[in-house]
Design a protein around this motif. Structure first.
Motif, PDB file in Angstrom:
ATOM      1  N   HIS A 172      -3.076  -8.110  -5.284  1.00 53.12           N
ATOM      2  CA  HIS A 172      -1.983  -7.186  -5.608  1.00 53.12           C
ATOM      3  C   HIS A 172      -1.659  -7.178  -7.093  1.00 53.12           C
ATOM      4  CE1 HIS A 172       1.648  -4.917  -5.275  1.00 53.12           C
ATOM      5  NE2 HIS A 172       2.449  -5.931  -5.504  1.00 53.12           N
ATOM      6  N   GLN A 206       1.333  -5.672  -9.176  1.00 52.76           N
ATOM      7  CA  GLN A 206       2.644  -5.056  -9.028  1.00 52.76           C
ATOM      8  C   GLN A 206       2.844  -3.885  -9.988  1.00 52.76           C
ATOM      9  OE1 GLN A 206       4.893  -5.719  -6.695  1.00 52.76           O
ATOM     10  NE2 GLN A 206       6.377  -4.230  -7.457  1.00 52.76           N
ATOM     11  N   CYS A 222       0.826  -1.204   0.000  1.00 52.64           N
ATOM     12  CA  CYS A 222       0.000   0.000   0.000  1.00 52.64           C
ATOM     13  C   CYS A 222       0.862   1.258   0.000  1.00 52.64           C
ATOM     14  CB  CYS A 222      -0.943   0.008   1.190  1.00 52.64           C
ATOM     15  SG  CYS A 222      -0.137   0.020   2.793  1.00 52.64           S
ATOM     16  N   ARG A 254       6.140   3.464  -1.242  1.00 52.58           N
ATOM     17  CA  ARG A 254       5.688   2.076  -1.377  1.00 52.58           C
ATOM     18  C   ARG A 254       5.970   1.310  -0.095  1.00 52.58           C
ATOM     19  NH1 ARG A 254       8.631   1.199  -7.137  1.00 52.58           N
ATOM     20  NH2 ARG A 254       7.491   2.853  -8.254  1.00 52.58           N
ATOM     21  N   PHE A 289       0.840  -0.971  -8.786  1.00 55.14           N
ATOM     22  CA  PHE A 289       1.479  -0.479  -7.560  1.00 55.14           C
ATOM     23  C   PHE A 289       2.647   0.445  -7.911  1.00 55.14           C
ATOM     24  CE2 PHE A 289       4.314  -1.715  -3.776  1.00 55.14           C
ATOM     25  CZ  PHE A 289       3.686  -0.847  -2.903  1.00 55.14           C
ATOM     26  N   TYR A 307      -3.505   3.472  -3.410  1.00 56.12           N
ATOM     27  CA  TYR A 307      -3.326   2.055  -3.706  1.00 56.12           C
ATOM     28  C   TYR A 307      -3.157   1.281  -2.401  1.00 56.12           C
ATOM     29  CZ  TYR A 307      -1.684  -2.313  -5.698  1.00 56.12           C
ATOM     30  OH  TYR A 307      -1.568  -3.628  -6.048  1.00 56.12           O
TER      31      TYR A 307
END
Length: 441
Positions: free
Chosen positions: A261, A263, A223, A275, A266, A254
């Protein structure tokens, strides 16, 4: 409470079957005892914490406008057949037959029962919105129950169910619970992160899990650190005017568990310095599932246009007993539990280092009486035990603050004040100690 009169069966050694820290500390601190596979008796210390958690959950549900009732643990199978979930739910549902050979089940959740209650009494949109909740024991026949109360078969849950006349109103009810959950966990000293989640067997198109971060957490989470550092909505939140902005400023960041998830997303959405990859524990789950249950079970209301329509529903769960294990996972050290103030079984302790010494006994009785009169829930260790054993027990069970009284200190006119959270020990007069402990009440 005088410890000599309390039932606190602490263990010196960690039982071999306990694999995670919350299970280990709950057994060692005399909070639970295993009665069967995934089934536990709650001993007095554990029950005190469980009731504290339950009360916070109840207060925040009430504040958000939910109305408490109590539904049964045993449910008729016919309701689940009506909704279409009886065969679909799986072997986690414990199915039983009564003496008349009627099919029954030990409820793993309550969507069917609450929908049946609703359709029996509510007819018009004028009776909406409505949110009904209860706090009740549940049973799910886990194939491999483990990790103590974190993955047991019998557990205490808070379930709320919202009913609205339209999809728009249903989402408003969802957002209200979203904010109420953040405040609930914050009151327990936890930082809970909302994450978009799969709806699973509950159904629907909108769902969030609430994850508390803990190094020993069961799930990987990814997150934006901005979301983690955001303060809760606050107890002065106006559910009528402040609701949507509070939700929007959190859901734009996010946040995902390992299962959801992405990636590449993200990395695209979150600057590298923000991050956050961590471990977490799910302690709450909310769903907006529309008419999934109201349509097959014919839970209809008359709309303002004069037509009948199935009601829009949502469900909102908090694992009350699971939360206790989650708090320990997030709040402990090598000596034992470190309870946040609002859920601590006792807010303070008085430790008599030499039971039977007239001066120590008198000073301890004085401190105990004054803390009790101030409503500060003291635990008085008046046992005829070694000082080291008393202090070890205090650290193991995690009482936030303590006054330690011994003959040497009294000769010098001082006692010790221990703060479990920050690990400090200060010397001061008994009056100063009492003032310090009760100042924040």
């Amino acid at each position: 409470m005088r410890l000599s009169k309390f039932f606190l069966p602490v263990l010196k050694e960690t039982p071999a079957e306990a694999k995670i820290i919350s299970h280990q500390l709950m057994l060692r601190a005399g909070m639970i005892k295993q009665t069967g596979s995934g089934i536990y008796s709650w001993l007095p210390l554990g029950l005190r914490v469980l009731k504290k958690i339950e009360n916070i959950v109840r207060e925040e549900q009430d504040r958000a406008g939910a109305v408490e009732l109590l539904m049964p643990t045993i449910q008729p199978a016919e309701l689940w057949k009506e909704s279409g979930r009886y065969e679909a739910y799986g072997k986690e549902m414990l199915r039983i037959n009564d003496r008349h050979d009627r099919e029954m089940l030990f409820g793993p959740t309550n969507e069917e029962v609450v929908t049946d209650i609703f359709r029996s009494y509510v007819r018009s949109y004028k009776q909406l919105p409505l949110n009904l909740y209860h706090i009740q024991w549940k049973f799910r026949d886990e194939i491999r129950p483990r990790f103590g109360v974190m993955r047991g078969r019998e557990f205490l849950m808070k379930d709320a169910y919202s009913f609205d006349v339209s999809e728009e109103e249903a989402r408003r009810s969802y957002y209200k619970m979203f904010c109420a959950y953040l405040n609930t966990f914050a009151r327990m000293g936890l930082k809970a992160v909302p994450m978009r989640a799969d709806t699973g067997p509950i159904g629907g198109d909108l769902s969030h899990e609430f994850i508390i971060l803990a190094e020993t957490g069961e799930s990987a989470v990814f997150c934006d650190s901005e979301l983690v550092n955001m303060p809760p909505p606050g107890l002065d939140l106006d559910f009528e005017s402040d609701l949507l902005p509070e939700v929007e400023k959190r859901t734009k960041y996010y946040a995902a568990t390992e299962e959801m998830h992405d990636q590449s997303k993200f990395e695209a959405e979150v600057p590298e310095e923000r991050r956050l990859s961590a471990r977490g524990i799910e302690v709450g789950h909310i769903f907006n599932f529309g008419t999934k249950y109201s349509e097959p079970m014919k839970a209809n209301v008359m709309t303002s246009e004069g037509r009948e329509a199935p009601v829009h529903m949502g469900s909102y769960g908090i694992g009350v007993s699971r939360l206790l294990g989650g708090i320990i996972e997030a709040c402990h050290d090598e000596k034992g539990v470190i309870w946040p103030d609002e859920v601590a079984p006792f807010k303070s302790a008085v430790i008599n280092l030499r039971q039977g010494d007239d001066a120590c006994d008198a000073a301890c009785e004085n401190a105990y009486a004054k803390l009790e009169a101030a409503g500060f829930e003291p635990l008085y260790d008046d046992r005829d035990e070694r000082p080291g054993a008393k202090l070890s027990t205090l650290e193991l069970i995690g009482i936030p603050s303590a006054i330690v009284i011994g003959p040497r200190g009294l000769k010098n006119g001082v006692v010790e004040v221990k703060n479990r959270l920050i690990g400090t020990t200060e010397e001061m007069s008994l009056d100063a100690a009492l003032n310090k402990l009760t100042a924040g009440k």
